[in-house]
Design a protein around this motif. Structure first.
Motif, short mmCIF file in Angstrom:
data_model
loop_
_atom_site.label_atom_id
_atom_site.label_comp_id
_atom_site.label_asym_id
_atom_site.label_seq_id
_atom_site.Cartn_x
_atom_site.Cartn_y
_atom_site.Cartn_z
N THR A 174 3.38 -3.04 8.51
CA THR A 174 2.51 -1.95 8.07
C THR A 174 2.82 -1.55 6.64
O THR A 174 1.91 -1.33 5.82
N THR A 175 4.10 -1.48 6.32
CA THR A 175 4.51 -1.08 4.96
C THR A 175 4.00 -2.07 3.92
O THR A 175 3.49 -1.67 2.87
N ILE A 176 4.10 -3.36 4.25
CA ILE A 176 3.61 -4.39 3.31
C ILE A 176 2.12 -4.23 3.07
O ILE A 176 1.64 -4.26 1.92
N LEU A 177 1.34 -4.05 4.16
CA LEU A 177 -0.10 -3.93 4.02
C LEU A 177 -0.47 -2.66 3.24
O LEU A 177 -1.36 -2.68 2.38
N VAL A 178 0.21 -1.56 3.54
CA VAL A 178 -0.07 -0.30 2.83
C VAL A 178 0.24 -0.45 1.35
O VAL A 178 -0.53 0.01 0.49
N ILE A 179 1.37 -1.11 1.03
CA ILE A 179 1.74 -1.29 -0.37
C ILE A 179 0.71 -2.17 -1.10
O ILE A 179 0.32 -1.87 -2.23
N VAL A 180 0.26 -3.24 -0.43
CA VAL A 180 -0.73 -4.13 -1.04
C VAL A 180 -2.02 -3.37 -1.35
O VAL A 180 -2.58 -3.46 -2.45
N VAL A 181 -2.51 -2.61 -0.38
CA VAL A 181 -3.76 -1.85 -0.58
C VAL A 181 -3.56 -0.77 -1.63
O VAL A 181 -4.42 -0.56 -2.49
N ALA A 182 -2.43 -0.07 -1.57
CA ALA A 182 -2.16 0.99 -2.54
C ALA A 182 -2.09 0.43 -3.96
O ALA A 182 -2.62 1.01 -4.91
N TYR A 183 -1.45 -0.73 -4.09
CA TYR A 183 -1.34 -1.35 -5.41
C TYR A 183 -2.72 -1.76 -5.94
O TYR A 183 -3.04 -1.55 -7.11
N ALA A 184 -3.53 -2.36 -5.06
CA ALA A 184 -4.87 -2.77 -5.48
C ALA A 184 -5.70 -1.55 -5.91
O ALA A 184 -6.40 -1.58 -6.93
N THR A 185 -5.61 -0.47 -5.14
CA THR A 185 -6.35 0.75 -5.47
C THR A 185 -5.87 1.35 -6.79
O THR A 185 -6.66 1.70 -7.66
N LEU A 186 -4.55 1.46 -6.93
CA LEU A 186 -3.97 1.99 -8.16
C LEU A 186 -4.38 1.14 -9.37
O LEU A 186 -4.74 1.67 -10.43
N ALA A 187 -4.31 -0.18 -9.20
CA ALA A 187 -4.61 -1.08 -10.32
C ALA A 187 -6.06 -0.94 -10.78
O ALA A 187 -6.35 -0.93 -11.98
N ILE A 188 -6.99 -0.79 -9.83
CA ILE A 188 -8.40 -0.66 -10.20
C ILE A 188 -8.65 0.66 -10.91
O ILE A 188 -9.36 0.72 -11.92
N ILE A 189 -8.06 1.74 -10.39
CA ILE A 189 -8.23 3.05 -11.03
C ILE A 189 -7.66 3.03 -12.44
O ILE A 189 -8.28 3.50 -13.40
#
Length: 427
Positions: free
Chosen positions: A41-56
């Motif tokens: 779960t932590t890996i998936l959350v980090i991946v999604v959070a990073y993608a979201t942060l990077a786009i913003i």
């Protein structure tokens, strides 16, 4: 009853309930599974959070960089904001000058307005012993112009003008009329009383590295401009306003200006240049879409790996009575919940970062140290701030929607095809 036993009972109950059962127990089990497999779960959350942060941050930086370009161009060509008459804005003729300057003190009382510098722009003809050229002349107050313009700090040879009878011109313009520092030139202009002329000493040459500026700049003292044109006031008042606050300052100022006088923010002053920068932003959309696609694929890959690691577990769950279709929904719900957590975390981090870098000038000095004089050709300000725009939520939402779609089509589809006996025997 142990956690494993309760989970087994819940799965068994879900199998007995069948397809007609409510989705609530399935959702509860999916939510519990997130915390049962914390590493995954932590890996998936980090991946999604990073993608979201990077786009913003990508869009916050892009818009901030373009705004910095606008601000830099404005301080060479105009100012962060300008007070003038609508008639002069439409037809820049000295006859359309401001009726008076009684509003100067009132304008500087606005919190966002740091300096108000009167200017007098008019067409003229400069003559050297060797050449003649038509130019647009700007009469300025030397004590105030440095606050609203980048030209004074880009005087490469000599100095900024200080008194009546002096002029600063662009280096390219000086070469075209074959005049040097310390020599005299003649300036002709049409005034309300008829043709006028004066002699001026060239005390400075502007060397900005920007062709338009270096080939057109002619600054004289505002008192010389008034004598040449017969205008006793000014054609405009340039305002020094903090970066990114131009439109807010103009809105606050407009209510305090007399009738027939209007304030214009930098985006209205630049006209075609502003349209060109908007076009540059539009060209970033394909790159953003590609980035979003890769981010969605990364999220989906993480979910697929998770499914592959849990093949034996899924075989046991199917053997306990939960059919493949409902199991695929369980996997999908787990992916959606984890993605939502990462999306929320990414939004907080992304907007937090752009808000912070939108108030602290970190990028300006960083770019100046890395690229140096290269950026001066783009008339970039030494202040580069990120932008925080609510529309970035749409861009990130599109990415997460792609990820959710891939998660439904790929991992869930694989779960539907699982053979329980083969799945239980897999390692």
């Amino acid at each position: 009853m142990s956690t494993a036993t309760r989970r087994t009972v819940m799965i068994g109950n879900l199998g007995e309930q069948g397809r007609s059962a409510s989705a609530t127990p399935l959702a509860k089990l999916a939510w519990r599974n997130l915390f049962r497999q914390r590493r995954r779960t932590t890996i998936l959350v980090i991946v999604v959070a990073y993608a979201t942060l990077a786009i913003i941050f990508f869009w916050g930086f892009t818009d901030g960089f373009l705004n910095s370009t606008i601000n830099g161009q404005a301080r060479f060509l105009h100012a962060p904001a300008l007070i003038t008459t609508p008639t002069h804005f439409a037809d820049p003729d000295p006859e359309n000058a401001l009726p008076d300057l009684n509003f100067l003190e009132e304008s500087t009382s606005i919190r966002l307005v740091r300096t108000a510098a009167p200017r007098l722009d008019f067409p003229g003809l400069i003559r050297s012993p060797y050449a003649t050229q038509g130019v647009q002349v700007r009469g300025v107050d030397p004590a105030l112009e440095n606050a609203v313009s980048s030209i004074p700090e880009n005087v490469g040879e000599g100095r900024m003008l200080e008194r009546v009878g002096e002029t600063v011109i662009g280096k390219g313009l000086a070469e075209s009329i074959d005049i040097r520092l310390g020599e005299r030139l003649a300036l002709d202009a049409s005034s309300q009383a008829g043709p006028q002329a004066t002699g001026l000493i060239v005390v400075g040459l502007v060397d900005s590295g920007i062709e338009l500026v270096d080939e057109t700049t002619v600054l004289i003292h505002i008192e010389d401009a008034r004598s040449l044109t017969g205008v006793e006031t000014a054609t405009g008042v340039a305002l020094d306003i903090p970066f990114g606050r131009e439109e807010a300052a103009v809105r606050a100022l407009q209510n305090r200006l007399p009738e027939g006088v209007q304030a214009y923010p930098v985006k209205e002053l630049l006209g075609p240049l502003q349209s060109g920068l908007a076009s540059e932003r539009a060209q970033m959309l394909p790159l953003s879409l590609i980035f979003s696609l890769f981010a969605a694929i990364t999220v989906t890959s993480t979910v697929v790996v998770s499914v592959l690691e849990r093949t034996r577990e899924f075989g046991i769950i199917i053997a306990l009575g939960l059919d493949q279709n409902r199991l695929s929904w369980l996997v999908t719900l787990e992916a959606i919940f984890a993605t939502a957590l990462g999306f929320g975390a990414g939004l907080v981090l992304g907007y937090g970062l752009t808000l912070f870098m939108g108030t602290v000038n970190i990028l300006g000095p960083l770019f100046a140290n890395i690229y140096g004089d290269f950026l001066s050709g783009f008339a970039l300000s030494d202040e580069i701030y990120t932008v925080s725009n609510p529309e970035y939520l749409i861009y990130t939402g599109f990415t997460i929607a792609l990820a959710a779609l891939f998660a439904v089509l790929t991992p869930a589809r694989r779960v539907r095809r699982l053979n329980p006996s083969e799945a239980i025997r897999s390692n």
